[in-house]
Scaffold this motif. Sequence first.
Motif, PDB file in Angstrom:
ATOM      1  N   ALA A 279      22.384 -40.058 -61.981  1.00 34.47           N
ATOM      2  CA  ALA A 279      23.441 -40.096 -60.973  1.00 34.47           C
ATOM      3  C   ALA A 279      22.956 -40.821 -59.732  1.00 34.47           C
ATOM      4  O   ALA A 279      23.693 -41.611 -59.135  1.00 34.47           O
ATOM      5  CB  ALA A 279      23.896 -38.677 -60.622  1.00 34.47           C
ATOM      6  N   ARG A 280      21.714 -40.596 -59.334  1.00 33.27           N
ATOM      7  CA  ARG A 280      21.175 -41.315 -58.180  1.00 33.27           C
ATOM      8  C   ARG A 280      21.051 -42.796 -58.482  1.00 33.27           C
ATOM      9  O   ARG A 280      21.297 -43.634 -57.627  1.00 33.27           O
ATOM     10  CB  ARG A 280      19.821 -40.735 -57.775  1.00 33.27           C
ATOM     11  N   ALA A 281      20.698 -43.141 -59.698  1.00 37.82           N
ATOM     12  CA  ALA A 281      20.567 -44.547 -60.077  1.00 37.82           C
ATOM     13  C   ALA A 281      21.910 -45.246 -59.979  1.00 37.82           C
ATOM     14  O   ALA A 281      21.989 -46.396 -59.567  1.00 37.82           O
ATOM     15  CB  ALA A 281      20.006 -44.668 -61.488  1.00 37.82           C
ATOM     16  N   ARG A 282      22.996 -44.560 -60.344  1.00 35.88           N
ATOM     17  CA  ARG A 282      24.323 -45.169 -60.248  1.00 35.88           C
ATOM     18  C   ARG A 282      24.681 -45.450 -58.803  1.00 35.88           C
ATOM     19  O   ARG A 282      25.385 -46.400 -58.514  1.00 35.88           O
ATOM     20  CB  ARG A 282      25.360 -44.268 -60.895  1.00 35.88           C
ATOM     21  N   LEU A 283      24.227 -44.602 -57.877  1.00 31.18           N
ATOM     22  CA  LEU A 283      24.509 -44.848 -56.476  1.00 31.18           C
ATOM     23  C   LEU A 283      23.772 -46.079 -55.985  1.00 31.18           C
ATOM     24  O   LEU A 283      24.258 -46.795 -55.138  1.00 31.18           O
ATOM     25  CB  LEU A 283      24.128 -43.626 -55.636  1.00 31.18           C
ATOM     26  N   VAL A 284      22.608 -46.331 -56.522  1.00 35.14           N
ATOM     27  CA  VAL A 284      21.803 -47.473 -56.119  1.00 35.14           C
ATOM     28  C   VAL A 284      22.290 -48.741 -56.808  1.00 35.14           C
ATOM     29  O   VAL A 284      22.443 -49.775 -56.189  1.00 35.14           O
ATOM     30  CB  VAL A 284      20.313 -47.221 -56.435  1.00 35.14           C
ATOM     31  N   ASP A 285      22.521 -48.689 -58.099  1.00 33.90           N
ATOM     32  CA  ASP A 285      22.929 -49.847 -58.869  1.00 33.90           C
ATOM     33  C   ASP A 285      24.433 -49.800 -59.110  1.00 33.90           C
ATOM     34  O   ASP A 285      24.916 -48.956 -59.854  1.00 33.90           O
ATOM     35  CB  ASP A 285      22.200 -49.884 -60.215  1.00 33.90           C
ATOM     36  N   PRO A 286      25.200 -50.712 -58.493  1.00 30.53           N
ATOM     37  CA  PRO A 286      26.652 -50.723 -58.687  1.00 30.53           C
ATOM     38  C   PRO A 286      27.017 -51.041 -60.130  1.00 30.53           C
ATOM     39  O   PRO A 286      26.322 -51.798 -60.807  1.00 30.53           O
ATOM     40  CB  PRO A 286      27.133 -51.830 -57.752  1.00 30.53           C
ATOM     41  N   GLN A 287      28.128 -50.457 -60.599  1.00 27.94           N
ATOM     42  CA  GLN A 287      28.555 -50.647 -61.976  1.00 27.94           C
ATOM     43  C   GLN A 287      30.035 -50.991 -62.049  1.00 27.94           C
ATOM     44  O   GLN A 287      30.810 -50.639 -61.159  1.00 27.94           O
ATOM     45  CB  GLN A 287      28.290 -49.386 -62.796  1.00 27.94           C
ATOM     46  N   ALA A 288      30.404 -51.672 -63.124  1.00 25.35           N
ATOM     47  CA  ALA A 288      31.797 -52.007 -63.395  1.00 25.35           C
ATOM     48  C   ALA A 288      31.982 -52.053 -64.904  1.00 25.35           C
ATOM     49  O   ALA A 288      31.025 -52.219 -65.662  1.00 25.35           O
ATOM     50  CB  ALA A 288      32.166 -53.353 -62.770  1.00 25.35           C
ATOM     51  N   ILE A 289      33.226 -51.891 -65.338  1.00 29.75           N
ATOM     52  CA  ILE A 289      33.565 -51.945 -66.753  1.00 29.75           C
ATOM     53  C   ILE A 289      34.317 -53.248 -67.006  1.00 29.75           C
ATOM     54  O   ILE A 289      35.221 -53.601 -66.261  1.00 29.75           O
ATOM     55  CB  ILE A 289      34.466 -50.759 -67.164  1.00 29.75           C
ATOM     56  N   ARG A 290      33.927 -53.933 -68.059  1.00 32.58           N
ATOM     57  CA  ARG A 290      34.576 -55.197 -68.411  1.00 32.58           C
ATOM     58  C   ARG A 290      35.108 -55.088 -69.831  1.00 32.58           C
ATOM     59  O   ARG A 290      34.427 -54.601 -70.718  1.00 32.58           O
ATOM     60  CB  ARG A 290      33.598 -56.352 -68.333  1.00 32.58           C
ATOM     61  N   LYS A 291      36.340 -55.537 -69.990  1.00 31.50           N
ATOM     62  CA  LYS A 291      36.954 -55.622 -71.313  1.00 31.50           C
ATOM     63  C   LYS A 291      37.193 -57.099 -71.593  1.00 31.50           C
ATOM     64  O   LYS A 291      37.748 -57.810 -70.766  1.00 31.50           O
ATOM     65  CB  LYS A 291      38.282 -54.877 -71.355  1.00 31.50           C
ATOM     66  N   VAL A 292      36.729 -57.556 -72.742  1.00 31.38           N
ATOM     67  CA  VAL A 292      36.936 -58.951 -73.126  1.00 31.38           C
ATOM     68  C   VAL A 292      38.154 -58.999 -74.030  1.00 31.38           C
ATOM     69  O   VAL A 292      38.195 -58.345 -75.074  1.00 31.38           O
ATOM     70  CB  VAL A 292      35.698 -59.539 -73.831  1.00 31.38           C
ATOM     71  N   LEU A 293      39.164 -59.768 -73.596  1.00 32.55           N
ATOM     72  CA  LEU A 293      40.380 -59.909 -74.379  1.00 32.55           C
ATOM     73  C   LEU A 293      40.119 -60.966 -75.451  1.00 32.55           C
ATOM     74  O   LEU A 293      40.242 -62.165 -75.219  1.00 32.55           O
ATOM     75  CB  LEU A 293      41.545 -60.312 -73.476  1.00 32.55           C
ATOM     76  N   ALA A 294      39.722 -60.510 -76.618  1.00 31.99           N
ATOM     77  CA  ALA A 294      39.370 -61.400 -77.717  1.00 31.99           C
ATOM     78  C   ALA A 294      39.729 -60.741 -79.035  1.00 31.99           C
ATOM     79  O   ALA A 294      39.731 -59.508 -79.138  1.00 31.99           O
ATOM     80  CB  ALA A 294      37.879 -61.717 -77.685  1.00 31.99           C
ATOM     81  N   GLU A 295      40.009 -61.545 -80.026  1.00 31.64           N
ATOM     82  CA  GLU A 295      40.312 -61.007 -81.356  1.00 31.64           C
ATOM     83  C   GLU A 295      39.048 -60.627 -82.105  1.00 31.64           C
ATOM     84  O   GLU A 295      39.073 -59.763 -82.963  1.00 31.64           O
ATOM     85  CB  GLU A 295      41.119 -62.029 -82.150  1.00 31.64           C
ATOM     86  N   LYS A 296      37.938 -61.276 -81.794  1.00 29.46           N
ATOM     87  CA  LYS A 296      36.672 -60.996 -82.465  1.00 29.46           C
ATOM     88  C   LYS A 296      35.801 -60.111 -81.575  1.00 29.46           C
ATOM     89  O   LYS A 296      36.032 -59.998 -80.370  1.00 29.46           O
ATOM     90  CB  LYS A 296      35.945 -62.302 -82.783  1.00 29.46           C
TER      91      LYS A 296
END
Length: 124
Positions: free
Chosen positions: A29-46
């Motif tokens: 949890a402390r690491a998440r505060l230090v290192d920013p995170q985001a979720i990415r979805k790739v719109l692809a058929e494969k």
Amino acid sequence: MEPVEGLMERLKLSAAEKKCIRIGASTSARARLVDPQAIRKVLAEKLVNADGLTQALGRIWCPIKGGMCKHLGENHFLFTFLQASGKRRALEDDPWMFGKDLPVMVDFDEAKSIEEMEFKVIPI
């Protein structure tokens, strides 16, 4: 066999041992505060390769320290940016292309599941 609670009540720590114990947020949890995170979805058929995505876009977003990418299934990826400016750049300087596919990124919210996140906005 005595319950764990009973054993813990009898546990006595020295002053030196007490200094090393922290009660509160976990290390991750402390690491998440230090290192920013985001979720990415790739719109692809494969299916998309996490290593390829990190190689292609990670060095653009975080040219000095790089970043990490974890595959979450169904072309969803958790990006950990090792530079705070990388997350800002990835979220605000869209659209980014990965080959011929369009990745959509949202800010990481640990309170939401992937199904609850909305991948529908791409800043242009």
